[in-house]
Each structure stands twice: as structure tokens, then as C-alpha cells.
Design a protein around this motif. Structure first.
Motif, mmCIF file in Angstrom:
data_model
loop_
_atom_site.group_PDB
_atom_site.id
_atom_site.type_symbol
_atom_site.label_atom_id
_atom_site.label_comp_id
_atom_site.label_asym_id
_atom_site.label_seq_id
_atom_site.Cartn_x
_atom_site.Cartn_y
_atom_site.Cartn_z
ATOM 1 N N ARG A 165 20.734 37.296 36.895
ATOM 2 C CA ARG A 165 21.352 36.782 38.120
ATOM 3 C C ARG A 165 20.389 35.948 38.947
ATOM 4 O O ARG A 165 20.784 34.946 39.545
ATOM 5 C CB ARG A 165 21.929 37.941 38.947
ATOM 6 N N TYR A 175 28.919 31.740 40.159
ATOM 7 C CA TYR A 175 29.347 33.108 39.853
ATOM 8 C C TYR A 175 28.905 33.492 38.451
ATOM 9 O O TYR A 175 28.557 32.636 37.627
ATOM 10 C CB TYR A 175 30.877 33.237 39.947
ATOM 11 N N TYR A 186 33.569 40.631 43.815
ATOM 12 C CA TYR A 186 32.683 41.158 44.856
ATOM 13 C C TYR A 186 31.377 40.367 44.858
ATOM 14 O O TYR A 186 31.055 39.668 43.894
ATOM 15 C CB TYR A 186 32.406 42.651 44.658
ATOM 16 N N GLN A 187 30.642 40.484 45.955
ATOM 17 C CA GLN A 187 29.371 39.778 46.090
ATOM 18 C C GLN A 187 28.207 40.755 46.022
ATOM 19 O O GLN A 187 28.326 41.915 46.428
ATOM 20 C CB GLN A 187 29.337 38.995 47.403
ATOM 21 N N ASP A 189 23.688 40.987 46.426
ATOM 22 C CA ASP A 189 22.504 40.342 46.991
ATOM 23 C C ASP A 189 21.521 40.015 45.875
ATOM 24 O O ASP A 189 21.157 40.884 45.080
ATOM 25 C CB ASP A 189 21.839 41.264 48.008
ATOM 26 N N ARG A 193 20.063 36.233 48.785
ATOM 27 C CA ARG A 193 21.200 35.309 48.741
ATOM 28 C C ARG A 193 22.407 36.036 48.181
ATOM 29 O O ARG A 193 22.293 36.875 47.289
ATOM 30 C CB ARG A 193 20.873 34.084 47.877
ATOM 31 N N ARG A 194 23.589 35.688 48.711
ATOM 32 C CA ARG A 194 24.810 36.303 48.225
ATOM 33 C C ARG A 194 25.269 35.593 46.957
ATOM 34 O O ARG A 194 25.299 34.362 46.889
ATOM 35 C CB ARG A 194 25.906 36.232 49.278
ATOM 36 N N HIS A 195 25.603 36.376 45.958
ATOM 37 C CA HIS A 195 26.033 35.838 44.668
ATOM 38 C C HIS A 195 27.339 36.518 44.277
ATOM 39 O O HIS A 195 27.497 37.728 44.438
ATOM 40 C CB HIS A 195 24.954 36.091 43.612
ATOM 41 N N LEU A 196 28.287 35.731 43.757
ATOM 42 C CA LEU A 196 29.619 36.243 43.453
ATOM 43 C C LEU A 196 29.719 36.747 42.018
ATOM 44 O O LEU A 196 29.251 36.098 41.077
ATOM 45 C CB LEU A 196 30.661 35.146 43.680
ATOM 46 N N ALA A 283 36.786 31.782 42.186
ATOM 47 C CA ALA A 283 35.519 31.975 42.892
ATOM 48 C C ALA A 283 35.500 31.206 44.207
ATOM 49 O O ALA A 283 35.112 31.739 45.262
ATOM 50 C CB ALA A 283 34.362 31.526 42.007
ATOM 51 N N TRP A 286 37.783 32.776 46.756
ATOM 52 C CA TRP A 286 37.230 34.025 47.270
ATOM 53 C C TRP A 286 36.145 33.739 48.311
ATOM 54 O O TRP A 286 36.120 34.349 49.393
ATOM 55 C CB TRP A 286 36.670 34.849 46.123
ATOM 56 N N LEU A 287 35.250 32.845 47.984
ATOM 57 C CA LEU A 287 34.141 32.553 48.897
ATOM 58 C C LEU A 287 34.631 31.931 50.205
ATOM 59 O O LEU A 287 34.034 32.121 51.253
ATOM 60 C CB LEU A 287 33.132 31.624 48.214
#
Length: 291
Positions: A165, A175, A186-187, A189, A193-196, A283, A286-287
């Protein structure tokens, strides 16, 4: 650290476009030409398929099983989805795209997404950091060379690594689908950084024709997937549910199985409350709405 709770009783307040109760993602896996083959210079042949007599030397029998996917399976699937006006995500191995760039280009021409599925058709287990970084970059470059666009999605065959990731975020991916633990995106960390994560599924997947013989006929596969869709549509009144349906050119592309895909698409159309979309579309929606 493992998350064994997920959203718990508090699902995110996300609704799919036009009030649809379920996002449906068809994933067509494109691996043909990326499998191991002595005739291609590899030390061994691919060992996962319907052929049971393993050969130490060149094996034109198993090679031809994979070749069916690009020679016939692709056209059969692509034309069926076009007839239904339904998009899918082509999860493509980089070497497969490099060897058959026409297929990736045809997918884009028809309105489908092309995402990354590794360079070769192999697990990432045992890959070092730099080796995996090269695998991801090389795969993305092959897809970009064929389609003109860097992929935004990724799915590792089998096991990802502790680095996957971080490397995907580093190389601009939106994503990944390297999880099987939920029916809702869901996301996570990743280094702040936020990752889907768009979870994938192996039960609603035509791989069960060969790995377990769970489905003996296309009708059984279609019935199982339609049952899953109906239940998720029921839950979709409260939860933003997502259904992943995994397909392979050389598996469901066979004449005795392709009817299952037609039956699933017809069932979803009759229900009228499912949103069939690429994983990129899911994706981005969702974001834009999950906060």
C-alpha cells in the motif's frame, strides 16, 4: 494492527448514484501471457488450472488453455457486456498487456477501466521493497503505454506485502482491492495519508469452477451471484453495499459458462436498483461522499 470491527453498527452515510442500493463491480481478470511457461523461457509451467498432468518441459496443452482467453474468451465477454451496456474493470497483468496491447486498448474503447494486477501472474509474497516497487511501476507503465493512461487501481494475486500500500500511494494509485474483509469500501491510513480499499471477493468469482469445483455449471454460478446481489440489495436500504464479481477470460469465457454472466446481468437489470460501475467510478464516488 488488525481491525476486527470495521464500521460496526454505524455504516457511513453514503448513497450510490440515483438512489441505487448496491454498487456492482464486475472484474475481468486479464492474465493470459503473464503465466509461467517453459516455452516462454521460464523454469516451470503454470501449475494452477484444469490440466492435471504436469510437464517439466514445454507444455503446449496448458499454454493453449491460457491462449483461449485472448483468442476467444475476450471477444465473447466484451461483446456480451457491450450488449448490456455494462462497464467493468479489466484487472490486467503488465506482461499480459505488453504482449496483447490490443486487448487493453479495446477495453478502453468500449468504456472499461484497466487496473493493475501485477507484472506476472504471481503472488507478491517474498518480494523485497525495491523489487515490488519495480513490479508496480513496470505494470503501470505497460498499461499506460497501451492505453495512454496510468492505472488508478491495483489488485495483488493472493498475498500482498507489508510494503504494497505504501508503494501504491507513492506511485499515485487511488485504491487497491487487496482485502476480502467487507462488503463496503473503507479507508486506511498509509503513512499519514488516507488510502481507499475496495474489498474483493473470492466466493462470487468464477475461479471456483477450477479451484474447488464449487460450481459445476454456469447456472449454479449465476444462482449464487444473484442470491448474493439480492441479499446485498436488501441490506442496501441501510448500508452502502458493494458486490464484486470476479471473472476470467479463459474460465467464464467458455461457451458452457458464459450464459451465467448474461443471466446475472439480466437479473440486475430486472431488479433495477443496482449500479453497475467500474471500480474507479465506485472509488471516486466514495471519496466524494464519504468525507
Amino acid at each position: 494492527m488488525r481491525d476486527l470491527r470495521g464500521y460496526g453498527p454505524n455504516p457511513p452515510a453514503v448513497r450510490w448514484p440515483d438512489g441505487r442500493r448496491l454498487a456492482v463491480s464486475f472484474v475481468v481478470n486479464f492474465e493470459e501471457g503473464a503465466e509461467f511457461s517453459v516455452r516462454d523461457g521460464d523454469a516451470r509451467n503454470e501449475a494452477v488450472y484444469e490440466v492435471i498432468d504436469r510437464q517439466d518441459g514445454p507444455d503446449p496443452c496448458i499454454d493453449s488453455h491460457f491462449e483461449f482467453g485472448t483468442r476467444t474468451g475476450w471477444w465473447r465477454l466484451a461483446e456480451l457486456f457491450e450488449a448490456h451496456g455494462a462497464p467493468f474493470t479489466l484487472s490486467a497483468c503488465g506482461r499480459a498487456v505488453e504482449r496483447s496491447p490490443w486487448l487493453a486498448r479495446d477495453a478502453v474503447r468500449r468504456g472499461h477501466e484497466v487496473s493493475g494486477h501485477g507484472w506476472r501472474w504471481q503472488t507478491a509474497a517474498g518480494l523485497g521493497l525495491e523489487e515490488e516497487r519495480t513490479v508496480i511501476r513496470r505494470t503501470a507503465e505497460a498499461i499506460e503505454a497501451a492505453t495512454g493512461r496510468w492505472p488508478v487501481g491495483w489488485h495483488t494475486r493472493s498475498v500482498a506485502t507489508a510494503h504494497t500500500r505504501r508503494l501504491l500511494v507513492e506511485q499515485g494509485f487511488l485504491y487497491d482491492s487487496d482485502a476480502y474483509n467487507d462488503d463496503t469500501p473503507y479507508q486506511v491510513d498509509v503513512d499519514g495519508r488516507r488510502h481507499l480499499v475496495l474489498p474483493y471477493a473470492f466466493d462470487t468469482n468464477d475461479m471456483q469452477f477450477q479451484h474447488t469445483q464449487r460450481f459445476a455449471t454456469g447456472r449454479e454460478f449465476a444462482a449464487y451471484v444473484c442470491d448474493a446481489a439480492d441479499w446485498l440489495l436488501r441490506e442496501g436500504e441501510r448500508w452502502p453495499r458493494m458486490l464484486s464479481i470476479g471473472l476470467h477470460l479463459r474460465m467464464v469465457g467458455r461457451a458452457g459458462r458464459i450464459g451465467a454472466v448474461d443471466a446475472i446481468l439480466r437479473h440486475l437489470a430486472e431488479r433495477g436498483d443496482a449500479w453497475i460501475a467500474t471500480r474507479e467510478q465506485i472509488a471516486r464516488h466514495w471519496l466524494a461522499h464519504a468525507g
